[in-house]
Design a protein around this motif. Structure first.
Motif, PDB file in Angstrom:
ATOM      1  N   LEU A  64       3.069  -3.197  28.352  1.00 47.55           N
ATOM      2  CA  LEU A  64       4.473  -2.971  28.668  1.00 47.55           C
ATOM      3  C   LEU A  64       5.353  -4.046  28.047  1.00 47.55           C
ATOM      4  CD1 LEU A  64       6.233  -1.015  30.313  1.00 47.55           C
ATOM      5  CD2 LEU A  64       6.014  -2.581  32.238  1.00 47.55           C
ATOM      6  N   ILE A  65       4.860  -5.264  28.029  1.00 47.46           N
ATOM      7  CA  ILE A  65       5.596  -6.356  27.386  1.00 47.46           C
ATOM      8  C   ILE A  65       5.770  -6.068  25.893  1.00 47.46           C
ATOM      9  CG2 ILE A  65       5.443  -8.786  26.719  1.00 47.46           C
ATOM     10  CD1 ILE A  65       4.058  -9.250  29.454  1.00 47.46           C
ATOM     11  N   ILE A  66       4.708  -5.644  25.254  1.00 49.31           N
ATOM     12  CA  ILE A  66       4.790  -5.326  23.822  1.00 49.31           C
ATOM     13  C   ILE A  66       5.694  -4.120  23.602  1.00 49.31           C
ATOM     14  CG2 ILE A  66       3.450  -4.539  21.825  1.00 49.31           C
ATOM     15  CD1 ILE A  66       1.099  -6.160  22.983  1.00 49.31           C
ATOM     16  N   HIS A  67       5.605  -3.124  24.501  1.00 50.22           N
ATOM     17  CA  HIS A  67       6.408  -1.902  24.364  1.00 50.22           C
ATOM     18  C   HIS A  67       7.898  -2.205  24.517  1.00 50.22           C
ATOM     19  CE1 HIS A  67       7.523   2.306  24.743  1.00 50.22           C
ATOM     20  NE2 HIS A  67       8.122   2.033  25.897  1.00 50.22           N
ATOM     21  N   LEU A  68       8.263  -3.035  25.487  1.00 50.72           N
ATOM     22  CA  LEU A  68       9.672  -3.295  25.746  1.00 50.72           C
ATOM     23  C   LEU A  68      10.252  -4.400  24.860  1.00 50.72           C
ATOM     24  CD1 LEU A  68       9.783  -3.044  29.630  1.00 50.72           C
ATOM     25  CD2 LEU A  68      10.530  -1.354  27.969  1.00 50.72           C
ATOM     26  N   ARG A  69       9.518  -5.490  24.691  1.00 52.30           N
ATOM     27  CA  ARG A  69      10.040  -6.629  23.919  1.00 52.30           C
ATOM     28  C   ARG A  69       9.727  -6.539  22.445  1.00 52.30           C
ATOM     29  NH1 ARG A  69       8.111 -11.821  27.414  1.00 52.30           N
ATOM     30  NH2 ARG A  69       9.131 -11.293  29.362  1.00 52.30           N
ATOM     31  N   GLY A  70       8.659  -5.851  22.109  1.00 55.63           N
ATOM     32  CA  GLY A  70       8.213  -5.821  20.730  1.00 55.63           C
ATOM     33  C   GLY A  70       7.338  -7.031  20.442  1.00 55.63           C
ATOM     34  N   THR A  71       7.043  -7.238  19.189  1.00 49.58           N
ATOM     35  CA  THR A  71       6.231  -8.387  18.788  1.00 49.58           C
ATOM     36  C   THR A  71       7.133  -9.467  18.218  1.00 49.58           C
ATOM     37  OG1 THR A  71       5.889  -7.416  16.606  1.00 49.58           O
ATOM     38  CG2 THR A  71       4.237  -6.914  18.279  1.00 49.58           C
ATOM     39  N   PRO A  81      10.926  -7.820  16.961  1.00 52.29           N
ATOM     40  CA  PRO A  81      11.425  -7.782  18.340  1.00 52.29           C
ATOM     41  C   PRO A  81      12.336  -6.577  18.577  1.00 52.29           C
ATOM     42  CG  PRO A  81      12.567  -9.468  17.088  1.00 52.29           C
ATOM     43  CD  PRO A  81      11.504  -8.895  16.188  1.00 52.29           C
ATOM     44  N   THR A  82      12.350  -6.091  19.818  1.00 53.11           N
ATOM     45  CA  THR A  82      13.214  -4.978  20.192  1.00 53.11           C
ATOM     46  C   THR A  82      13.966  -5.331  21.470  1.00 53.11           C
ATOM     47  OG1 THR A  82      11.466  -3.936  21.492  1.00 53.11           O
ATOM     48  CG2 THR A  82      11.670  -3.234  19.199  1.00 53.11           C
ATOM     49  N   ASN A  83      15.000  -4.558  21.765  1.00 51.17           N
ATOM     50  CA  ASN A  83      15.774  -4.750  22.987  1.00 51.17           C
ATOM     51  C   ASN A  83      15.193  -3.838  24.067  1.00 51.17           C
ATOM     52  OD1 ASN A  83      17.646  -5.254  24.943  1.00 51.17           O
ATOM     53  ND2 ASN A  83      19.401  -4.481  23.786  1.00 51.17           N
ATOM     54  N   ALA A  84      14.880  -4.392  25.214  1.00 48.37           N
ATOM     55  CA  ALA A  84      14.235  -3.632  26.280  1.00 48.37           C
ATOM     56  C   ALA A  84      15.136  -2.516  26.802  1.00 48.37           C
ATOM     57  CB  ALA A  84      13.838  -4.560  27.418  1.00 48.37           C
ATOM     58  N   MET A  85      16.430  -2.756  26.925  1.00 45.87           N
ATOM     59  CA  MET A  85      17.334  -1.735  27.455  1.00 45.87           C
ATOM     60  C   MET A  85      17.447  -0.539  26.516  1.00 45.87           C
ATOM     61  SD  MET A  85      18.068  -2.498  30.440  1.00 45.87           S
ATOM     62  CE  MET A  85      19.185  -1.165  30.756  1.00 45.87           C
ATOM     63  N   ASP A  86      17.316  -0.761  25.210  1.00 47.69           N
ATOM     64  CA  ASP A  86      17.331   0.359  24.268  1.00 47.69           C
ATOM     65  C   ASP A  86      16.130   1.268  24.503  1.00 47.69           C
ATOM     66  OD1 ASP A  86      19.638  -0.639  23.143  1.00 47.69           O
ATOM     67  OD2 ASP A  86      18.602  -1.663  21.492  1.00 47.69           O
ATOM     68  N   ILE A  87      14.990   0.660  24.744  1.00 51.50           N
ATOM     69  CA  ILE A  87      13.765   1.427  24.991  1.00 51.50           C
ATOM     70  C   ILE A  87      13.890   2.204  26.299  1.00 51.50           C
ATOM     71  CG2 ILE A  87      11.275   1.276  25.340  1.00 51.50           C
ATOM     72  CD1 ILE A  87      12.089   0.531  22.525  1.00 51.50           C
ATOM     73  N   ILE A  88      14.410   1.584  27.344  1.00 48.01           N
ATOM     74  CA  ILE A  88      14.551   2.247  28.643  1.00 48.01           C
ATOM     75  C   ILE A  88      15.534   3.405  28.551  1.00 48.01           C
ATOM     76  CG2 ILE A  88      15.348   1.923  31.020  1.00 48.01           C
ATOM     77  CD1 ILE A  88      14.187  -0.920  30.854  1.00 48.01           C
ATOM     78  N   ASN A  89      16.656   3.207  27.870  1.00 42.10           N
ATOM     79  CA  ASN A  89      17.634   4.287  27.692  1.00 42.10           C
ATOM     80  C   ASN A  89      17.058   5.421  26.863  1.00 42.10           C
ATOM     81  OD1 ASN A  89      19.589   3.022  29.224  1.00 42.10           O
ATOM     82  ND2 ASN A  89      20.434   1.924  27.472  1.00 42.10           N
ATOM     83  N   GLN A  90      16.231   5.092  25.893  1.00 39.15           N
ATOM     84  CA  GLN A  90      15.577   6.108  25.076  1.00 39.15           C
ATOM     85  C   GLN A  90      14.630   6.938  25.947  1.00 39.15           C
ATOM     86  OE1 GLN A  90      13.132   4.455  22.010  1.00 39.15           O
ATOM     87  NE2 GLN A  90      13.045   6.346  20.844  1.00 39.15           N
ATOM     88  N   ASN A  91      13.918   6.293  26.868  1.00 42.66           N
ATOM     89  CA  ASN A  91      13.026   7.017  27.783  1.00 42.66           C
ATOM     90  C   ASN A  91      13.822   7.954  28.683  1.00 42.66           C
ATOM     91  OD1 ASN A  91      10.790   5.742  26.767  1.00 42.66           O
ATOM     92  ND2 ASN A  91      10.626   4.265  28.420  1.00 42.66           N
ATOM     93  N   LYS A  92      14.998   7.505  29.142  1.00 41.09           N
ATOM     94  CA  LYS A  92      15.839   8.341  29.998  1.00 41.09           C
ATOM     95  C   LYS A  92      16.286   9.601  29.261  1.00 41.09           C
ATOM     96  CE  LYS A  92      17.755   4.746  32.970  1.00 41.09           C
ATOM     97  NZ  LYS A  92      18.986   4.055  33.368  1.00 41.09           N
TER      98      LYS A  92
END
Length: 143
Positions: A64-71, A75-86
């Motif tokens: 989950l850390i890798i999925h949300l934060r990236g490597t 690196p990625t923004n966690a809120m972008d990933i969560i909004n994409q899931n929504k």
């Protein structure tokens, strides 16, 4: 609170589907199938319920850390990933069409009962239990 409860709460909070959880676990080279994953989310009294071990939860959290934060390299923004899931969840719900009624079993029309026929039950109080209580403050009253 056990590992299954934590896993369920994270799944709901982050709005993750089973296939997304399988992908997250594969980020840390942990292979699990959807039926095995579904056993973690069942009720405790269900015959196919399975306890979620520490290793599964630990690998899920690391993935989950890798999925949300990236490597570090990407690196990625966690809120972008969560909004994409929504948005994916909303589009998946819209794609599901309602079941059509079959010709063999026609639906009966729903008849709403009129409110004129409704009569609330009258509650009769037999006695008030507070009336029989005598309060004694320790004072002797002479009448």
């Amino acid at each position: 609170m056990n590992n299954n409860d934590i896993f369920k709460k994270l799944r709901v909070a982050l709005q993750l589907r089973d296939d997304q959880i399988v992908d997250i676990l594969q980020l840390v080279d942990f292979r699990i199938s959807k039926p095995e994953l579904g056993a973690f989310f069942r009720a405790e009294d269900h015959p196919n319920y399975m306890e979620c071990g520490d290793q599964v939860l630990r690998n899920f959290l690391n993935g989950l850390i890798i999925h949300l934060r990236g490597t570090k390299e990407n690196p990625t923004n966690a809120m972008d990933i969560i909004n994409q899931n929504k948005t994916q969840l909303k589009t998946a719900v819209k794609k599901v069409a309602p079941k059509e009624a079959t010709k063999e079993t026609p639906k009966k029309p729903f008849v709403k009962s009129s409110s004129k026929n409704f009569k609330p039950k009258k509650v009769e109080s037999k006695f008030n239990p507070v009336e029989k209580v005598k309060f004694k403050n320790g004072k002797n009253k002479k009448a």
